[in-house]
Design an enzyme around this catalytic site. Structure first.
Site, PDB file in Angstrom:
ATOM      1  N   ILE A 595       0.815  -1.220   0.000  1.00 23.79           N
ATOM      2  CA  ILE A 595       0.000   0.000   0.000  1.00 23.79           C
ATOM      3  C   ILE A 595       0.847   1.268   0.000  1.00 23.79           C
ATOM      4  O   ILE A 595       0.307   2.359  -0.130  1.00 23.79           O
ATOM      5  CB  ILE A 595      -0.973   0.039   1.195  1.00 23.79           C
ATOM      6  CG1 ILE A 595      -0.209  -0.137   2.529  1.00 23.79           C
ATOM      7  CG2 ILE A 595      -2.083  -0.983   1.049  1.00 23.79           C
ATOM      8  CD1 ILE A 595      -1.047   0.184   3.741  1.00 23.79           C
ATOM      9  N   GLY A 596       2.119   1.146   0.161  1.00 24.70           N
ATOM     10  CA  GLY A 596       2.919   2.363   0.161  1.00 24.70           C
ATOM     11  C   GLY A 596       4.393   2.035   0.334  1.00 24.70           C
ATOM     12  O   GLY A 596       4.781   0.872   0.479  1.00 24.70           O
ATOM     13  N   ALA A 597       5.161   3.085   0.261  1.00 25.05           N
ATOM     14  CA  ALA A 597       6.599   2.908   0.447  1.00 25.05           C
ATOM     15  C   ALA A 597       7.019   3.740   1.635  1.00 25.05           C
ATOM     16  O   ALA A 597       6.765   4.948   1.678  1.00 25.05           O
ATOM     17  CB  ALA A 597       7.337   3.351  -0.803  1.00 25.05           C
ATOM     18  N   GLY A 598       7.602   3.076   2.615  1.00 26.65           N
ATOM     19  CA  GLY A 598       8.071   3.793   3.799  1.00 26.65           C
ATOM     20  C   GLY A 598       9.556   4.062   3.679  1.00 26.65           C
ATOM     21  O   GLY A 598      10.194   3.675   2.691  1.00 26.65           O
ATOM     22  N   GLU A 602       8.840  -1.453   2.237  1.00 24.56           N
ATOM     23  CA  GLU A 602       7.451  -1.366   1.789  1.00 24.56           C
ATOM     24  C   GLU A 602       6.481  -1.358   2.970  1.00 24.56           C
ATOM     25  O   GLU A 602       6.767  -1.920   4.020  1.00 24.56           O
ATOM     26  CB  GLU A 602       7.131  -2.571   0.908  1.00 24.56           C
ATOM     27  CG  GLU A 602       7.765  -2.434  -0.456  1.00 24.56           C
ATOM     28  CD  GLU A 602       7.917  -3.772  -1.180  1.00 24.56           C
ATOM     29  OE1 GLU A 602       8.112  -3.751  -2.382  1.00 24.56           O
ATOM     30  OE2 GLU A 602       7.842  -4.818  -0.505  1.00 24.56           O
ATOM     31  N   VAL A 603       5.320  -0.723   2.685  1.00 27.34           N
ATOM     32  CA  VAL A 603       4.223  -0.788   3.651  1.00 27.34           C
ATOM     33  C   VAL A 603       3.142  -1.639   2.999  1.00 27.34           C
ATOM     34  O   VAL A 603       2.739  -1.375   1.861  1.00 27.34           O
ATOM     35  CB  VAL A 603       3.685   0.619   4.000  1.00 27.34           C
ATOM     36  CG1 VAL A 603       2.589   0.518   5.058  1.00 27.34           C
ATOM     37  CG2 VAL A 603       4.809   1.518   4.487  1.00 27.34           C
ATOM     38  N   LYS A 621       4.486  -2.489   8.198  1.00 26.70           N
ATOM     39  CA  LYS A 621       5.688  -1.784   7.721  1.00 26.70           C
ATOM     40  C   LYS A 621       6.843  -2.763   7.796  1.00 26.70           C
ATOM     41  O   LYS A 621       7.059  -3.390   8.850  1.00 26.70           O
ATOM     42  CB  LYS A 621       5.999  -0.590   8.612  1.00 26.70           C
ATOM     43  CG  LYS A 621       5.156   0.610   8.334  1.00 26.70           C
ATOM     44  CD  LYS A 621       5.747   1.804   9.054  1.00 26.70           C
ATOM     45  CE  LYS A 621       4.939   3.043   8.780  1.00 26.70           C
ATOM     46  NZ  LYS A 621       5.548   4.232   9.362  1.00 26.70           N
ATOM     47  N   ASP A 714       7.033  16.798  13.459  1.00 26.97           N
ATOM     48  CA  ASP A 714       6.813  16.634  12.020  1.00 26.97           C
ATOM     49  C   ASP A 714       5.330  16.470  11.745  1.00 26.97           C
ATOM     50  O   ASP A 714       4.919  15.577  11.006  1.00 26.97           O
ATOM     51  CB  ASP A 714       7.600  15.419  11.522  1.00 26.97           C
ATOM     52  CG  ASP A 714       7.765  15.439  10.016  1.00 26.97           C
ATOM     53  OD1 ASP A 714       8.096  14.390   9.438  1.00 26.97           O
ATOM     54  OD2 ASP A 714       7.525  16.512   9.409  1.00 26.97           O
TER      55      ASP A 714
HETATM   56  P1  AMP Z   1       5.153   5.875   6.390  1.00 24.94           P
HETATM   57  O1  AMP Z   1       6.437   5.152   6.434  1.00 24.94           O
HETATM   58  O2  AMP Z   1       4.478   5.876   7.729  1.00 24.94           O
HETATM   59  O3  AMP Z   1       5.310   7.237   5.839  1.00 24.94           O
HETATM   60  O4  AMP Z   1       4.181   5.079   5.446  1.00 24.94           O
HETATM   61  C1  AMP Z   1       4.266   5.162   4.056  1.00 24.94           C
HETATM   62  C2  AMP Z   1       2.897   5.123   3.465  1.00 24.94           C
HETATM   63  O5  AMP Z   1       2.286   3.895   3.777  1.00 24.94           O
HETATM   64  C3  AMP Z   1       1.971   6.175   4.010  1.00 24.94           C
HETATM   65  O6  AMP Z   1       2.089   7.365   3.328  1.00 24.94           O
HETATM   66  C4  AMP Z   1       0.620   5.542   3.815  1.00 24.94           C
HETATM   67  O7  AMP Z   1       0.156   5.750   2.521  1.00 24.94           O
HETATM   68  C5  AMP Z   1       0.906   4.081   3.998  1.00 24.94           C
HETATM   69  N1  AMP Z   1       0.599   3.677   5.374  1.00 24.94           N
HETATM   70  C6  AMP Z   1       1.395   3.704   6.420  1.00 24.94           C
HETATM   71  N2  AMP Z   1       0.767   3.259   7.510  1.00 24.94           N
HETATM   72  C7  AMP Z   1      -0.443   2.941   7.143  1.00 24.94           C
HETATM   73  C8  AMP Z   1      -1.601   2.426   7.819  1.00 24.94           C
HETATM   74  N3  AMP Z   1      -1.571   2.177   9.108  1.00 24.94           N
HETATM   75  N4  AMP Z   1      -2.704   2.230   7.138  1.00 24.94           N
HETATM   76  C9  AMP Z   1      -2.724   2.510   5.848  1.00 24.94           C
HETATM   77  N5  AMP Z   1      -1.714   2.978   5.163  1.00 24.94           N
HETATM   78  C10 AMP Z   1      -0.586   3.208   5.776  1.00 24.94           C
END
Ligand code: AMP
Length: 956
Positions: A595-598, A602-603, A621, A714
């Site tokens: 769902i995303g890239a941390g 990956e997330v 995460k 932040d």
């Molecule tokens: P982050 O490392 O926390 O910035 O996470 C990267 C991306 O993953 C975020 O911008 C969200 O789009 C997605 N993400 C992180 N945590 C969650 C979560 N608990 N539920 C849904 N999406 C998430």
């Protein structure tokens, strides 16, 4: 050879003669039973008859008294003079020796040629088991004459010998004052009783008995061939040898058979048979078997903060030597069973680490909260011989306590204004943990009865509100979880003088502007207060992060409390993770999609199926492969923080996976992802109430964090996550540490830049991150929300943003933003951080706005237009027309429901009309009771405030 001085006596007027003195120690092969010369007091010998032998007290050359017995009755006939010694114990000796030293007068040299003169005397002995002659004491016999008694005694004695002088002296010798001393030795034995008497019989000689020594011979204690042979009394007959079995000395063993020796009657050891040899591991050195010592015993430790006092007892085995020394080996136990590491050079040992002669040592300057393993080693001069040195040491495990940090050594002055001084300092040499904050104590010089303490998380601080041209004393101390260290020494710094004439004019105009602004502000605040606004926020309150404690004569007036635990206070980051986060077995997690890239990997999302719990969707995460230990720690850092929070508007941590790879952080799943993208995707799609609801949630989460003492640093829409119910939750707790750890990193976030656009000026300028700087960021988030994810300051450069903000430029109100919200944003962006609202005040205000949506109807950039955002899609007037629908509800809410009908009949059917009512109007309608009038009027006034709030214009 010594000279003995005699005092004068008849015929014996000698003043000196020479004699040999015997000195002997325990190694002698004889033992004295009697030595008349060493007896200090009365010898107690008995002379018979009384006018025979006479004791003459003499002194030797050192004036020490000696006993001499003299007799010289050469002029008289039939002499028979006896001298009896005391009872002499044999001590088991069977043969004893009697050494006599005497002088004897040459009869020929006597005047007149005395016929009776003798040149010999007789020596006798008499054996008994007790100290008496068997017939009673000499001369005390009752019923018998003296003569008879004497005859009796004499008859009991056995003659040993007649003693003649080898050398007799003449008058000529006397004239030369040289006395010729004779020495005669006789032996006596075998003796069978416990003791004996000696007697000397003079038959008419001129004798001086200078000394009598009785001794026996023995074979003295001897160590030969590693065997000990004890003192041995010889047999009485010369032909007999006494066989003695030796005992092998320490650390030796008999070779084949026990060693033997033979003691002769002369007291000499003869004929050795057999020998001992050193045990394995020992070496024969200088007649003894020597080896390494055994380990020190009874080792104990006494820990005092970061010092350890070690004490032990001497080893059981000295190794046959007296040169035992001790060495101390210090090793630190590494976490996670990674073994031991030698203590660094900073650890101090008192008095020293090696070659200790005492059985204790002080080890200082260890790390706090750390396990150590000490090896105490006993060594001696032959330790090197040992094949297995482990037998020489003992180990001792010690855990140090926490300790306060060492003092800050130097405080430096930066820019000094007329009312402020910038200070900076270095971390203490020995922080003994993670520095949580610093306390800066200051007071005007020579006014130290009253001082102020301020706190800072950084190693710098600008101290404000000082007097111009004044000298201040500053002291800084650090605090860790162990408490405060001691204050640094005093540093004196001076503020600048008053401004010059021209700058005074400039200052005057600044003051005028400030006063104007203050008056405007005062009017606004007064307006808020007078109108009964319950959510008004006090801008004078202290910032929670910079709790200022004022002390007067040592009395604290204003302390603060914190509940958030900085994971940095844990030496071992893993410990912090497991303290605050639950370990989840990876088998309970299914990864379904990315769902995303941390920052670290990956997330993903997928279901979490914990045994006994309902399945739930979670975000996962992951920490990408090939991470360093440092990255792993930073990744899990976020979990250590998140795990401490429990609030509906803070992203909830479900747990961590650290026991398998990849390492994961599991949080609740937020269906709508991050707020900024979510708003961009849904531009213009929400009512103001929905948007304010989101803002209210974020403010509530931030209120919780600031109450916990946690500063986010932040806060931005991208770090807010939104779930399917539009609930917003604060997330991303990773950055704060990066900012804190590395001063350079303050200008580089993971996006490459510090979040300048979201950050308060004081945090950008001198890293003053506080809940008040979080409030600034919150104002930016409000702006982002109300503009549906617009980028703050659009495409302006960071530098331009910093400059613009510095020059009091503030973001304009977003399109269609209610003025009440824009006012709140502007308040969040107050330059003076103490003037910014607190999160609890923000929550309170937003609640009020939500409860009274009409307060949101005036918009910043379309002031006379009712926002269509207020309107539910179904009914245009619905929301804002609540007034007309709720007259009865309003009256019910203030317990005045009984007047509803009267209001309706009086034509007051909507709250819009009621808002304009006066006390007179109330009386006309039929509200006559003064108390009821007052209650209704107060409520109407509140209503007016809400309606007018959004039209109040504030120019700051
Ligand atoms: P982050 O490392 O926390 O910035 O996470 C990267 C991306 O993953 C975020 O911008 C969200 O789009 C997605 N993400 C992180 N945590 C969650 C979560 N608990 N539920 C849904 N999406 C998430």
């Amino acid at each position: 050879m010594k000279t003995i001085v005699f005092t004068s006596q008849e015929y014996m007027l000698c003043s000196s003669f020479e004699m040999v003195e015997d000195h002997c120690n325990t190694e002698c092969n004889y033992v004295n039973l009697l030595d008349s010369r060493s007896v200090m007091g009365d010898l107690g010998w008995v002379a018979y008859p009384k006018n025979g032998w006479e004791e003459i007290g003499e002194v030797d050359e050192d004036y020490a008294p000696i006993h001499t017995y003299q007799v010289c009755r050469v002029m008289e006939q039939n002499q028979n003079n006896w001298l009896h010694t005391n009872w002499i114990l044999t001590e088991g000796a069977q043969r004893v020796y009697i050494e006599l030293k005497f002088t004897l007068r040459d009869c020929n040299s006597l005047p007149g040629g005395v016929g009776t003169c003798k040149e010999t005397f007789n020596m006798y002995y008499y054996e008994t088991d007790g100290g008496e002659l068997e017939d009673g004491d000499m001369g005390d016999g009752e019923g018998i004459t003296e003569e008879e008694d004497r005859a009796l005694k004499e008859s009991q004695y056995i003659k040993i010998d007649t003693i003649a002088a080898d050398e007799s002296f003449t008058e000529l010798d006397l004239g030369d004052r040289v006395m010729k001393l004779n020495t005669e030795v006789r032996d006596l034995g075998p003796l069978t009783r416990k003791g004996f008497f000696l007697a000397f019989q003079d038959l008419g000689a001129c004798i001086a008995l200078v000394s009598v020594r009785v001794f026996y011979k023995r074979c003295p204690f001897l160590v030969k061939s590693l065997a000990e042979f004890s003192d041995t009394i010889p047999a009485s007959e010369a032909s007999q040898l006494v066989e003695v079995v030796g005992r092998c000395i320490n650390n030796s063993l008999p070779l084949y058979e026990p060693p033997r020796m033979h003691c002769s009657t002369e007291g000499e050891w003869l004929v050795p048979i057999g020998k001992c040899v050193c045990q394995p591991g020992f070496e024969e050195i200088l007649g003894s078997c020597q080896g390494p010592p055994s380990a020190p015993r009874n080792a104990i430790s006494n820990v005092n903060e970061t010092s350890v006092f070690l004490e032990w007892s001497v080893p059981m085995e000295s190794g046959g030597r007296k040169d035992i020394r001790y060495n101390v080996l210090c090793r630190q136990v590494l976490p996670d069973g990674r073994g031991l590491e030698e203590c660094g050079p900073n650890v101090r040992f008192l008095p020293r680490q090696v070659g200790l002669s005492n059985t204790s040592v002080m080890v200082a300057d260890l790390q706090s909260h750390t396990n150590y393993s000490f090896l105490l080693e006993a060594i001696n001069g032959v330790s090197e011989l040992a094949k297995d040195r482990t037998k020489q040491y003992v180990s001792l495990n010690v855990t140090t306590n926490q300790a306060a940090p060492s003092p800050v050594s130097v405080v430096r002055k930066g820019h000094a204004g007329k009312s402020s001084i910038a200070l900076s300092w270095a971390e203490p040499d020995r922080p003994n943990g993670i520095i949580l904050e610093y306390e800066i104590k200051y007071f005007e010089k020579e006014q130290d009865s009253s001082y102020t303490i301020i706190k800072s998380r950084e190693t710098e601080m600008v101290v404000e509100s000082l007097k111009p041209s004044s000298v201040y004393i500053f002291q800084v101390r650090a605090r860790t979880s162990a408490g405060y260290g001691t204050f640094s020494r005093r540093f004196e710094f001076q503020t600048s003088p008053y401004l010059t004439a021209t700058s005074e004019r400039a200052q005057a105009s600044i003051v005028a502007v400030a006063i104007t602004l203050a008056l405007v502000l005062l009017a606004v605040v007064a307006g808020f207060l007078l109108s009964g606004r319950r959510c008004g926020y006090s801008k004078a309150k202290q910032d929670p992060e910079e709790e200022k404690m004022h002390f007067h004569n040592g009395h604290i007036k204003f302390p603060g409390v914190r509940t958030y635990v900085d994971p940095l206070t844990y030496e071992d980051p893993n410990q912090a993770v497991h303290e605050f986060a639950q370990e989840i077995d990876v088998s309970f997690i299914s990864i379904e999609r990315i769902i995303g890239a941390g920052e670290f990997g990956e997330v993903c999302s997928g279901p979490l199926r914990l045994p006994g719990k309902r399945e739930m969707q979670v975000a996962i995460k992951t920490l990408k492969a090939g991470y360093t230990e440092h990255q792993r720690r930073d990744f899990l850092w976020e979990a250590s923080i998140m795990g401490q929070f429990n609030h509906p508007n803070i992203i909830r941590l479900e747990g961590v996976v650290t026991k398998s790879k990849p390492v994961m952080i599991i949080t609740e799943y937020m269906e709508n992802g991050s707020l900024d993208t979510f708003l961009k995707k849904n531009d213009g799609q929400f009512t103001v109430i929905q948007l304010v609801g989101m803002l209210r949630g974020i403010a509530s989460g931030m209120r919780y964090l600031s109450d916990m003492g946690y500063v986010h640093r932040d806060l931005a829409a991208r770090n807010i996550l939104v779930n399917s119910n539009l609930v917003c939750k604060v997330s991303d707790f990773g950055l704060s540490r990066v900012l804190e750890d590395d001063p350079e990193a303050a200008y580089t976030t993971r996006g490459g830049k510090i979040p300048i656009r979201w950050t308060a000026p004081e945090a950008i300028a001198y890293r003053k991150f506080t809940s008040a700087s979080d409030v600034w960021s919150y104002g930016i988030v409000m702006w982002e929300v109300m503009s549906y994810g617009e980028r703050p300051y659009w495409e302006m450069s960071n530098q331009d943003v910093i400059k613009a903000v510095e020059e009091s430029y503030r973001l304009p109100g977003p399109m269609d933003c209610p003025e009440a919200l824009y006012h709140l944003m502007m308040d969040c962006w107050q330059r003076e951080r103490s003037n910014r609202p607190k999160f609890d005040e923000i929550v309170c205000l937003l609640d009020k706005l939500i409860r009274n949506p009409c307060s949101l109807k005036n918009l910043v950039n379309s002031s006379h237009r009712v926002s269509n955002l207020l309107v539910e899609h179904t009914s245009v007037d619905g929301d804002c027309n609540i007034w007309s629908r709720t007259v009865s509800e309003w009256l019910d809410s203030i317990k005045m429901g009984r007047y509803t009908e009267l209001f309706m009949e009086g034509g007051y059917a909507s709250l819009d009309t009621i808002a304009l009512m006066t006390s007179e109007d109330l009386r006309r309608v039929g509200v006559n009771l003064a108390g009821h009038q007052k209650k209704i009027i107060t409520s109407i006034q509140e209503m007016r405030v809400l309606m007018n709030n959004s039209t109040t214009s504030v120019n700051i």
